[in-house]
Design a protein around this motif. Sequence first.
Motif, PDB file in Angstrom:
ATOM      1  N   LYS A 217       0.823  -1.223   0.000  1.00  0.00           N
ATOM      2  CA  LYS A 217       0.000   0.000   0.000  1.00  0.00           C
ATOM      3  C   LYS A 217       0.847   1.260   0.000  1.00  0.00           C
ATOM      4  O   LYS A 217       0.383   2.338  -0.334  1.00  0.00           O
ATOM      5  CB  LYS A 217      -0.939  -0.003   1.197  1.00  0.00           C
ATOM      6  N   ASP A 218       2.139   1.131   0.432  1.00  0.00           N
ATOM      7  CA  ASP A 218       2.989   2.320   0.495  1.00  0.00           C
ATOM      8  C   ASP A 218       3.617   2.659  -0.847  1.00  0.00           C
ATOM      9  O   ASP A 218       4.178   3.731  -1.006  1.00  0.00           O
ATOM     10  CB  ASP A 218       4.106   2.121   1.529  1.00  0.00           C
ATOM     11  N   ASP A 219       3.559   1.717  -1.798  1.00  0.00           N
ATOM     12  CA  ASP A 219       4.174   1.992  -3.095  1.00  0.00           C
ATOM     13  C   ASP A 219       3.441   3.123  -3.777  1.00  0.00           C
ATOM     14  O   ASP A 219       2.219   3.209  -3.726  1.00  0.00           O
ATOM     15  CB  ASP A 219       4.106   0.752  -4.007  1.00  0.00           C
ATOM     16  N   LEU A 220       4.233   3.950  -4.447  1.00  0.00           N
ATOM     17  CA  LEU A 220       3.631   5.032  -5.216  1.00  0.00           C
ATOM     18  C   LEU A 220       2.792   4.426  -6.337  1.00  0.00           C
ATOM     19  O   LEU A 220       3.257   3.531  -7.035  1.00  0.00           O
ATOM     20  CB  LEU A 220       4.744   5.887  -5.826  1.00  0.00           C
ATOM     21  N   ILE A 221       1.573   4.852  -6.477  1.00  0.00           N
ATOM     22  CA  ILE A 221       0.805   4.384  -7.622  1.00  0.00           C
ATOM     23  C   ILE A 221       0.376   5.566  -8.472  1.00  0.00           C
ATOM     24  O   ILE A 221       0.245   6.680  -8.002  1.00  0.00           O
ATOM     25  CB  ILE A 221      -0.435   3.544  -7.250  1.00  0.00           C
ATOM     26  N   ASP A 222       0.177   5.236  -9.718  1.00  0.00           N
ATOM     27  CA  ASP A 222      -0.203   6.241 -10.683  1.00  0.00           C
ATOM     28  C   ASP A 222      -1.611   5.886 -11.139  1.00  0.00           C
ATOM     29  O   ASP A 222      -1.884   4.724 -11.425  1.00  0.00           O
ATOM     30  CB  ASP A 222       0.784   6.148 -11.850  1.00  0.00           C
ATOM     31  N   SER A 223      -2.501   6.821 -11.181  1.00  0.00           N
ATOM     32  CA  SER A 223      -3.856   6.532 -11.626  1.00  0.00           C
ATOM     33  C   SER A 223      -4.358   7.705 -12.448  1.00  0.00           C
ATOM     34  O   SER A 223      -4.440   8.831 -11.943  1.00  0.00           O
ATOM     35  CB  SER A 223      -4.757   6.302 -10.405  1.00  0.00           C
ATOM     36  N   ARG A 224      -4.632   7.451 -13.726  1.00  0.00           N
ATOM     37  CA  ARG A 224      -5.021   8.551 -14.622  1.00  0.00           C
ATOM     38  C   ARG A 224      -6.176   8.133 -15.511  1.00  0.00           C
ATOM     39  O   ARG A 224      -6.339   6.948 -15.823  1.00  0.00           O
ATOM     40  CB  ARG A 224      -3.855   8.943 -15.560  1.00  0.00           C
ATOM     41  N   PHE A 225      -6.933   9.126 -15.933  1.00  0.00           N
ATOM     42  CA  PHE A 225      -7.940   8.934 -16.977  1.00  0.00           C
ATOM     43  C   PHE A 225      -7.337   9.386 -18.305  1.00  0.00           C
ATOM     44  O   PHE A 225      -6.655  10.424 -18.361  1.00  0.00           O
ATOM     45  CB  PHE A 225      -9.176   9.804 -16.708  1.00  0.00           C
ATOM     46  N   PHE A 226      -7.640   8.618 -19.360  1.00  0.00           N
ATOM     47  CA  PHE A 226      -7.220   8.980 -20.720  1.00  0.00           C
ATOM     48  C   PHE A 226      -8.498   9.070 -21.550  1.00  0.00           C
ATOM     49  O   PHE A 226      -9.298   8.122 -21.568  1.00  0.00           O
ATOM     50  CB  PHE A 226      -6.270   7.922 -21.289  1.00  0.00           C
ATOM     51  N   VAL A 227      -8.686  10.202 -22.208  1.00  0.00           N
ATOM     52  CA  VAL A 227      -9.965  10.466 -22.876  1.00  0.00           C
ATOM     53  C   VAL A 227      -9.724  10.952 -24.295  1.00  0.00           C
ATOM     54  O   VAL A 227      -8.815  11.752 -24.543  1.00  0.00           O
ATOM     55  CB  VAL A 227     -10.756  11.564 -22.095  1.00  0.00           C
ATOM     56  N   VAL A 228     -10.546  10.454 -25.238  1.00  0.00           N
ATOM     57  CA  VAL A 228     -10.546  11.008 -26.591  1.00  0.00           C
ATOM     58  C   VAL A 228     -11.971  11.449 -26.896  1.00  0.00           C
ATOM     59  O   VAL A 228     -12.929  10.672 -26.763  1.00  0.00           O
ATOM     60  CB  VAL A 228     -10.076   9.981 -27.648  1.00  0.00           C
ATOM     61  N   LEU A 229     -12.096  12.726 -27.297  1.00  0.00           N
ATOM     62  CA  LEU A 229     -13.401  13.278 -27.691  1.00  0.00           C
ATOM     63  C   LEU A 229     -13.415  13.497 -29.188  1.00  0.00           C
ATOM     64  O   LEU A 229     -12.422  13.976 -29.756  1.00  0.00           O
ATOM     65  CB  LEU A 229     -13.623  14.635 -27.032  1.00  0.00           C
ATOM     66  N   ASP A 230     -14.546  13.159 -29.811  1.00  0.00           N
ATOM     67  CA  ASP A 230     -14.770  13.548 -31.213  1.00  0.00           C
ATOM     68  C   ASP A 230     -15.607  14.820 -31.164  1.00  0.00           C
ATOM     69  O   ASP A 230     -16.735  14.814 -30.664  1.00  0.00           O
ATOM     70  CB  ASP A 230     -15.517  12.419 -31.942  1.00  0.00           C
ATOM     71  N   VAL A 231     -15.048  15.912 -31.658  1.00  0.00           N
ATOM     72  CA  VAL A 231     -15.767  17.193 -31.598  1.00  0.00           C
ATOM     73  C   VAL A 231     -16.288  17.624 -32.968  1.00  0.00           C
ATOM     74  O   VAL A 231     -16.674  18.786 -33.154  1.00  0.00           O
ATOM     75  CB  VAL A 231     -14.875  18.316 -30.992  1.00  0.00           C
ATOM     76  N   SER A 232     -16.296  16.675 -33.920  1.00  0.00           N
ATOM     77  CA  SER A 232     -16.713  17.074 -35.293  1.00  0.00           C
ATOM     78  C   SER A 232     -18.237  17.145 -35.419  1.00  0.00           C
ATOM     79  O   SER A 232     -18.957  16.582 -34.622  1.00  0.00           O
ATOM     80  CB  SER A 232     -16.172  16.079 -36.315  1.00  0.00           C
TER      81      SER A 232
END
Length: 232
Positions: A217-232
Amino acid sequence: MNNSYKKEWEDSYKRGENNILYPHDEVVKFLNRFVRKKLNFKGGFKDILDFTKTVKGLDFGCGVARSAILMEEFGIESYGVDISSNAIEKAKDNASSFGYDSLSSRLQTIDSNELPYEDNFFDISIAESCLDSMSFGNASALINEISRVTKKYIYFSVISCEVNFKNKLAEDLIVETNHEFGTIQSYYDEERIIELVSHFNSETVFIRNYTATGATKDDLIDSRFFVVLDVS
Ligand SMILES: C[S@@+](CC[C@H](N)C(=O)[O-])C[C@H]1O[C@@H](n2cnc3c(N)ncnc32)[C@H](O)[C@@H]1O
């Protein structure tokens, strides 16, 4: 710009932070999935967007221009903006080192929430790890601007509240540790992402939350959202 933390970002780049020279693998995947698939190192591509005319890309919050340089490698005429002139200086130097001298002239500092481009100037825009490096208010204003200048796809990534197992709230916090000291880190959950993109028309064509967990639990963790939007 409203409380934009420019000085803190200038200081951060002076300390050599975010001198990241290789592209994020999700940016590489975005280009291959949605723009053109790289087939070999001899310049072979399978096009997804129409490359019979110049395809233009914006690297928003470009830092030292790792995504802009990658776009050039994919045959995309790329541009970059950042609030930090120290970052832009390094970005120009990096672009020139690759022989992308005209890219170097397309990298510039911005100091407001308005982008210096006409409507639909870009086919695609990339905002890697930067909309979460400012207040939610500024990020909302700027992603609206990004949507104004973008014809087809916006890719962005933002940090999740669950980073470091802290279960932070989806809120803006001032960074108190050394890296990026004094700047804002803005945490996201899905609800906040929906709110971020709610002021313009778009279809979410890709969204993932990747969390790297350590053995304890002490390990650094990385947590991210990756998003692609179509705006056409
Ligand atoms: C964590 S760094 C990421 C840099 C780059 N996108 C990358 O992936 O290496 C966040 C970047 O956002 C930029 N930034 C912060 N606030 C900004 C604003 N209001 N307008 C433009 N850039 C901003 C910072 O100067 C910094 O370069």
